[in-house]
Structures are given as structure tokens and as C-alpha cells.
Design an enzyme around this catalytic site. Structure first.
Site, PDB file in Angstrom:
ATOM      1  N   CYS A   2      -4.131   0.163   8.359  1.00 18.56           N
ATOM      2  CA  CYS A   2      -3.026   1.114   8.542  1.00 18.56           C
ATOM      3  C   CYS A   2      -3.457   2.265   9.445  1.00 18.56           C
ATOM      4  O   CYS A   2      -4.636   2.484   9.673  1.00 18.56           O
ATOM      5  CB  CYS A   2      -2.589   1.689   7.201  1.00 18.56           C
ATOM      6  SG  CYS A   2      -1.934   0.475   6.054  1.00 18.56           S
ATOM      7  N   ARG A  50       2.069   0.735   8.807  1.00 20.30           N
ATOM      8  CA  ARG A  50       1.628  -0.076   7.675  1.00 20.30           C
ATOM      9  C   ARG A  50       1.176  -1.468   8.070  1.00 20.30           C
ATOM     10  O   ARG A  50       1.853  -2.186   8.788  1.00 20.30           O
ATOM     11  CB  ARG A  50       2.769  -0.197   6.662  1.00 20.30           C
ATOM     12  CG  ARG A  50       2.339  -0.944   5.415  1.00 20.30           C
ATOM     13  CD  ARG A  50       3.310  -0.760   4.286  1.00 20.30           C
ATOM     14  NE  ARG A  50       2.704  -1.251   3.050  1.00 20.30           N
ATOM     15  CZ  ARG A  50       3.315  -2.040   2.201  1.00 20.30           C
ATOM     16  NH1 ARG A  50       4.556  -2.409   2.408  1.00 20.30           N
ATOM     17  NH2 ARG A  50       2.690  -2.447   1.125  1.00 20.30           N
ATOM     18  N   LEU A  51       0.017  -1.829   7.549  1.00 21.43           N
ATOM     19  CA  LEU A  51      -0.454  -3.203   7.526  1.00 21.43           C
ATOM     20  C   LEU A  51      -0.369  -3.614   6.056  1.00 21.43           C
ATOM     21  O   LEU A  51      -1.142  -3.133   5.231  1.00 21.43           O
ATOM     22  CB  LEU A  51      -1.887  -3.319   8.037  1.00 21.43           C
ATOM     23  CG  LEU A  51      -2.498  -4.718   7.971  1.00 21.43           C
ATOM     24  CD1 LEU A  51      -1.727  -5.682   8.855  1.00 21.43           C
ATOM     25  CD2 LEU A  51      -3.958  -4.662   8.398  1.00 21.43           C
ATOM     26  N   SER A  52       0.592  -4.445   5.705  1.00 20.18           N
ATOM     27  CA  SER A  52       0.864  -4.781   4.304  1.00 20.18           C
ATOM     28  C   SER A  52      -0.210  -5.698   3.736  1.00 20.18           C
ATOM     29  O   SER A  52      -0.441  -6.787   4.247  1.00 20.18           O
ATOM     30  CB  SER A  52       2.223  -5.472   4.191  1.00 20.18           C
ATOM     31  OG  SER A  52       3.245  -4.622   4.618  1.00 20.18           O
ATOM     32  N   ILE A  53      -0.844  -5.222   2.662  1.00 18.33           N
ATOM     33  CA  ILE A  53      -1.853  -6.015   1.961  1.00 18.33           C
ATOM     34  C   ILE A  53      -1.537  -6.039   0.477  1.00 18.33           C
ATOM     35  O   ILE A  53      -1.471  -7.093  -0.134  1.00 18.33           O
ATOM     36  CB  ILE A  53      -3.271  -5.459   2.221  1.00 18.33           C
ATOM     37  CG1 ILE A  53      -3.605  -5.578   3.706  1.00 18.33           C
ATOM     38  CG2 ILE A  53      -4.305  -6.177   1.361  1.00 18.33           C
ATOM     39  CD1 ILE A  53      -4.877  -4.911   4.127  1.00 18.33           C
ATOM     40  N   ASN A  75      -4.623   5.394   4.250  1.00 17.40           N
ATOM     41  CA  ASN A  75      -5.284   4.282   4.900  1.00 17.40           C
ATOM     42  C   ASN A  75      -6.489   3.914   4.060  1.00 17.40           C
ATOM     43  O   ASN A  75      -7.389   4.730   3.875  1.00 17.40           O
ATOM     44  CB  ASN A  75      -5.747   4.675   6.307  1.00 17.40           C
ATOM     45  CG  ASN A  75      -6.583   3.593   6.942  1.00 17.40           C
ATOM     46  OD1 ASN A  75      -6.310   2.417   6.784  1.00 17.40           O
ATOM     47  ND2 ASN A  75      -7.633   3.977   7.642  1.00 17.40           N
ATOM     48  N   GLY A  76      -6.497   2.717   3.534  1.00 22.53           N
ATOM     49  CA  GLY A  76      -7.629   2.285   2.736  1.00 22.53           C
ATOM     50  C   GLY A  76      -7.172   1.461   1.563  1.00 22.53           C
ATOM     51  O   GLY A  76      -6.064   0.930   1.551  1.00 22.53           O
ATOM     52  N   GLU A  77      -8.030   1.368   0.576  1.00 25.07           N
ATOM     53  CA  GLU A  77      -7.704   0.625  -0.635  1.00 25.07           C
ATOM     54  C   GLU A  77      -8.388   1.291  -1.815  1.00 25.07           C
ATOM     55  O   GLU A  77      -9.560   1.650  -1.741  1.00 25.07           O
ATOM     56  CB  GLU A  77      -8.177  -0.826  -0.511  1.00 25.07           C
ATOM     57  CG  GLU A  77      -7.743  -1.697  -1.657  1.00 25.07           C
ATOM     58  CD  GLU A  77      -8.075  -3.163  -1.453  1.00 25.07           C
ATOM     59  OE1 GLU A  77      -8.008  -3.909  -2.444  1.00 25.07           O
ATOM     60  OE2 GLU A  77      -8.409  -3.566  -0.318  1.00 25.07           O
ATOM     61  N   ASP A 100      -1.387   0.541  -4.714  1.00 29.09           N
ATOM     62  CA  ASP A 100      -2.514   1.430  -4.976  1.00 29.09           C
ATOM     63  C   ASP A 100      -2.241   2.824  -4.438  1.00 29.09           C
ATOM     64  O   ASP A 100      -2.748   3.815  -4.957  1.00 29.09           O
ATOM     65  CB  ASP A 100      -3.816   0.863  -4.416  1.00 29.09           C
ATOM     66  CG  ASP A 100      -3.817   0.613  -2.918  1.00 29.09           C
ATOM     67  OD1 ASP A 100      -2.722   0.521  -2.309  1.00 29.09           O
ATOM     68  OD2 ASP A 100      -4.905   0.481  -2.346  1.00 29.09           O
TER      69      ASP A 100
END
Length: 143
Positions: A2, A50-53, A75-77, A100
Site C-alpha cells: 500500500c 490499497r493493495l488488498s491482502i 501500510n503494513g500488517e 488489521d
């Protein structure tokens, strides 16, 4: 990965040009092809690509707490977010997504700036903004 972008003016709390923030956000479209969002209020402009994960259906950003007084772009997890949800629910927080990212807005309310990683969050009461990337987590918070 992201992408996040932001503008802030803590002194004059001026309004930012939406088109400028949109251009900034568009410049990182390659970082997040799955969605985008902006948040604007006096003194703050936040953007997200957004990069959907995780939580593909409802994890769009910016993401807000229950009353809209805290907003986050991230941005991250958060690897242990599923463990944090019951702890935050026990403190009275209500979750509306399976993301998250939503853990951050509620953790910000509960624990302040010690809770966040690679994100930008702002709160209207008290008027604060945090754009941070702490190094590691300890029991007392991010350091």
C-alpha cells in the site's frame, strides 16, 4: 504494498486542496491498484492507495473509529491483530471490519501513540496527529 500520503498544518489548520492531495495519491497508484481513499479536515489531508491482502471486502482506507473522531491510513500488517481484537472489545471498542487496520484506530484510542506502526493517524480530541514507524514491540508498546 500500500501507499500512504499526507499533509498537515498544526498551526493555521488550513484547508488543503483536495485536487493536490488526489494528485499526490495518484502518483503512487502503482503501490495500491485495488483502491484509494482520501480524508480531509482542517489542518489534515491523508491519502491511501490499497493493495488488498486482508479483509478484501471491507478493509478500505481511510478507516475510522466508531464516532469518526480517529482516522487512519496504514501500510503494513499487524501480525497479532486477531489477538488484539478481544482485548480492545473488552475495553468497549466495536469492530465493523475484519481488517488489521481497524485494530489501529481502537488501539490509538486505548493506548495512544505507543500502538502504531507505519501509519498516520489523527484524532480531533485531543487534537493530535501521529505519522510514525516504530522499530519493535515490547509489552509496554512500540519502541
Amino acid at each position: 504494498m500500500c501507499g500512504i500520503t499526507g499533509l498537515f498544518d498544526t498551526r493555521a489548520r488550513r484547508d488543503f486542496d483536495r485536487a493536490l492531495l488526489q494528485r499526490m495519491n495518484d502518483s503512487q497508484a502503482h503501490r495500491g491498484p485495488d483502491g484509494e481513499g482520501l480524508h480531509l479536515e482542517p489542518g489534515v489531508g491523508l491519502g491511501h492507495r490499497r493493495l488488498s491482502i486482508i479483509d478484501i471486502a471491507t478493509g478500505q482506507q481511510p478507516l475510522y473509529n466508531e464516532d469518526g473522531s480517529v482516522v487512519v491510513v496504514f501500510n503494513g500488517e499487524i501480525y497479532n491483530y486477531q489477538e488484539l481484537i478481544p482485548e480492545l472489545q473488552a475495553l468497549g471498542h466495536v469492530f465493523h471490519t475484519r481488517s488489521d487496520t481497524e485494530v489501529i484506530v481502537h488501539a490509538w484510542e486505548a493506548w495512544g501513540e505507543r500502538c502504531v506502526i507505519a501509519s498516520a493517524a489523527c484524532s480531533r480530541s485531543p487534537s493530535t496527529i501521529g505519522i510514525v514507524r516504530p522499530c519493535s514491540w515490547r509489552a509496554t508498546g512500540w519502541v
